[in-house]
Design a protein around this motif. Structure first.
Motif, short mmCIF file in Angstrom:
data_model
loop_
_atom_site.label_atom_id
_atom_site.label_comp_id
_atom_site.label_asym_id
_atom_site.label_seq_id
_atom_site.Cartn_x
_atom_site.Cartn_y
_atom_site.Cartn_z
N GLY A 288 -31.82 -17.43 -69.49
CA GLY A 288 -30.52 -17.71 -70.13
C GLY A 288 -30.17 -19.18 -70.14
O GLY A 288 -29.04 -19.56 -70.43
N SER A 289 -31.15 -20.04 -69.83
CA SER A 289 -30.91 -21.49 -69.83
C SER A 289 -30.83 -21.99 -71.28
O SER A 289 -31.24 -21.30 -72.21
N ALA A 290 -30.33 -23.21 -71.44
CA ALA A 290 -30.18 -23.78 -72.78
C ALA A 290 -30.82 -25.16 -72.85
O ALA A 290 -31.02 -25.82 -71.81
N VAL A 291 -31.11 -25.58 -74.08
CA VAL A 291 -31.65 -26.92 -74.31
C VAL A 291 -30.68 -27.70 -75.19
O VAL A 291 -30.10 -27.14 -76.13
N ALA A 292 -30.49 -28.97 -74.88
CA ALA A 292 -29.70 -29.87 -75.74
C ALA A 292 -30.66 -30.68 -76.60
O ALA A 292 -31.48 -31.45 -76.09
N PHE A 293 -30.55 -30.47 -77.90
CA PHE A 293 -31.39 -31.15 -78.90
C PHE A 293 -30.69 -32.47 -79.25
O PHE A 293 -29.56 -32.48 -79.70
N CYS A 294 -31.42 -33.58 -79.00
CA CYS A 294 -30.79 -34.91 -79.10
C CYS A 294 -31.56 -35.80 -80.09
O CYS A 294 -32.27 -36.74 -79.69
N PRO A 295 -31.44 -35.53 -81.39
CA PRO A 295 -32.30 -36.22 -82.34
C PRO A 295 -32.15 -37.73 -82.43
O PRO A 295 -33.16 -38.43 -82.57
N THR A 296 -30.92 -38.27 -82.36
CA THR A 296 -30.84 -39.73 -82.52
C THR A 296 -31.52 -40.42 -81.34
O THR A 296 -32.17 -41.45 -81.49
N SER A 297 -31.39 -39.83 -80.17
CA SER A 297 -32.03 -40.39 -78.98
C SER A 297 -33.55 -40.28 -79.08
O SER A 297 -34.28 -41.21 -78.76
#
Ligand code: GUN
Ligand code: ZN
Length: 434
Positions: A288-297
């Motif tokens: 149930g964990s999540a990922v933060a998608f950070c495209p500009t970085s």
């Protein structure tokens, strides 16, 4: 308390499901002439103005917008408050960038006045960009989180933050110890977690900067209080991944380090995940964990391309992160502009409705807050935005050529930025006016 009821009339759009699960058409609701009704600090109705107006008293206070779109407030699932002063630092990739720019900048938070000044700038910048909830890294100093929560509390914002825990592989002036990191985090949890709309996140920076002792205590903290968040970084950069292998040779891989220390779970958010493998995605989803998608970085630091289709295949919760200051904009609209290009470079697509989902309901699900934020469903918090179709001459002209809400939305995400955010409302209060 007197009954306070207000209504807002405009075009209204919100995401109600993940397009990857239900298809695009069933993933959103759009009211070309919509009405949003707020009663005593909650959204009480949403629908077509023609349906709702006859049900309301004639003297209700209605704000009517032309050439504007109301959406839910945007949700940033990964951002660093103490990096506000170093956005756009030249020339390095992750590990050199941390040593050259990030750590010196974060060290300034030993000074309380500095922490207060930046907390104020940071919150104003979030609201100017339409971000009403963020999952925020502080610095190692508890003061960075106290100043942030004090400022957020005054505006009744729904925010999540934690002080960084790091007890190795960083300059002495910026490390805690396993014990002090635990005690300082505990004191912040006692003071802030569950106060109003504030929540605490246990925040080990990433595996290389925490000893096994510190990771053990981070896992222990998560077991000591209900509904705590956990935030960290994972598999952002290939050198970083290789370093974790060296530091933890007994573990199967990067994610297994966090798994071993009991840091996975429904309120755990892992930033980046650019180099995750299939098994790791499966394990993240299973817990149930999540990922933060950070495209500009990921573009700016040359980290790589996030594989969103792989995450979707595993039904992994994904939110969007600006990752300021590795990321280059506080604007989640600009972040979506770059997210689209990440998909293009992998021969995939990002529909405007999936983008809307990522920045609103998807973020809320990643944070397990979908019953409170991320949509405009009755019963949820009145955190919403008014986007201005005439924010710039080009936007105004371009949107006149758009034939439907899908085109309008895509152009807003491609050309839009802080100028597009006419107003931001949090808990029903106007907290930013352009
Ligand atoms: N990994 C560990 N710390 C950081 C940070 O501050 N920013 C980013 N982008 N990655 C990290
Ligand atoms: Zn980060």
């Amino acid at each position: 308390m007197p009954l306070t009821r207000k209504a807002y009339r405009a075009a209204i759009l919100h995401s109600i499901a993940d397009p990857a699960e239900v298809g695009i058409e069933a993933s959103y609701e759009y009211f070309e002439d919509g009405l949003l009704v707020i009663d005593n600090g909650q959204i009480s109705a949403l629908g077509h103005a023609s349906d709702l107006l006859p049900t309301l008293p004639a003297d209700i206070d209605i704000t009517h917008y032309q050439d504007a779109l109301i959406t839910p407030g945007l949700i940033d699932t990964h951002i660093h408050l103490p990096q506000t002063g170093m956005v756009g630092a030249y020339g390095e990739q992750l590990l050199d960038w941390l040593n050259t720019y990030t750590f010196p900048c974060e060290s300034q938070f030993a000074d309380k006045a500095h922490a207060e000044e930046v907390a104020d700038i940071f919150i104003k910048e979030l609201l100017r960009n339409g971000t009403t909830t963020a999952l925020v890294f502080g610095s190692v100093h508890p003061q960075s989180v106290n100043s942030f929560f004090e400022a957020a509390e005054k505006l009744d914002l729904r925010m999540i933050a934690g002080k960084v825990m790091m007890d190795r592989n960083a300059p002495d002036y910026l490390t805690d110890t396993a014990e002090s990191g635990y005690q300082e985090s505990k004191a912040l949890i006692e003071r802030w977690h569950g106060k109003g709309r504030l929540h605490y996140a246990v925040t080990p920076r990433f595996a290389p900067t925490s000893t096994p002792e510190q990771l053990t205590l981070a896992g222990q903290l998560l077991g000591e209080y209900p509904d705590l968040y956990m935030q960290t970084h994972i598999s952002e950069n290939l050198q970083e991944v290789a370093w974790v292998k060296e530091l933890f040779p007994e573990r199967k891989g990067y994610l297994d380090v966090y798994d071993h220390y009991k840091l996975l779970g429904e309120r755990s958010v892992f930033a980046h995940g650019v180099h995750l493998c299939d098994n790791e995605c499966a394990r993240l989803a299973e817990t149930g964990s999540a990922v933060a998608f950070c495209p500009t970085s990921n573009f700016f630091l040359g980290s790589g391309l996030f594989n969103l289709p792989m995450a979707e295949k595993h039904k992994l919760n994904v939110g969007l992160g600006t990752d300021v200051g590795g990321g280059t904009s506080f604007s989640l609209l600009q972040t979506l502009n770059e997210a689209y290009k990440v998909m293009q470079l992998q021969g995939a697509r990002l529909s405007p409705f999936k983008s809307l989902y990522l920045a609103t309901l998807g973020g809320a699900r990643a944070l397990r807050l979908e019953d409170k934020i991320g949509t405009l469903q009755p019963g949820t918090d009145p955190d919403f935005l008014v986007l201005d179709y005439n924010a710039t001459p080009l936007l105004s002209y371009r949107l006149k050529q758009a034939n439907n809400i899908a085109e309008t939305l895509f152009v807003l995400m491609t050309l839009g930025d802080d100028r597009t955010i006419l107003q931001t409302y949090a808990a029903g209060n106007l907290v930013h006016q352009r």
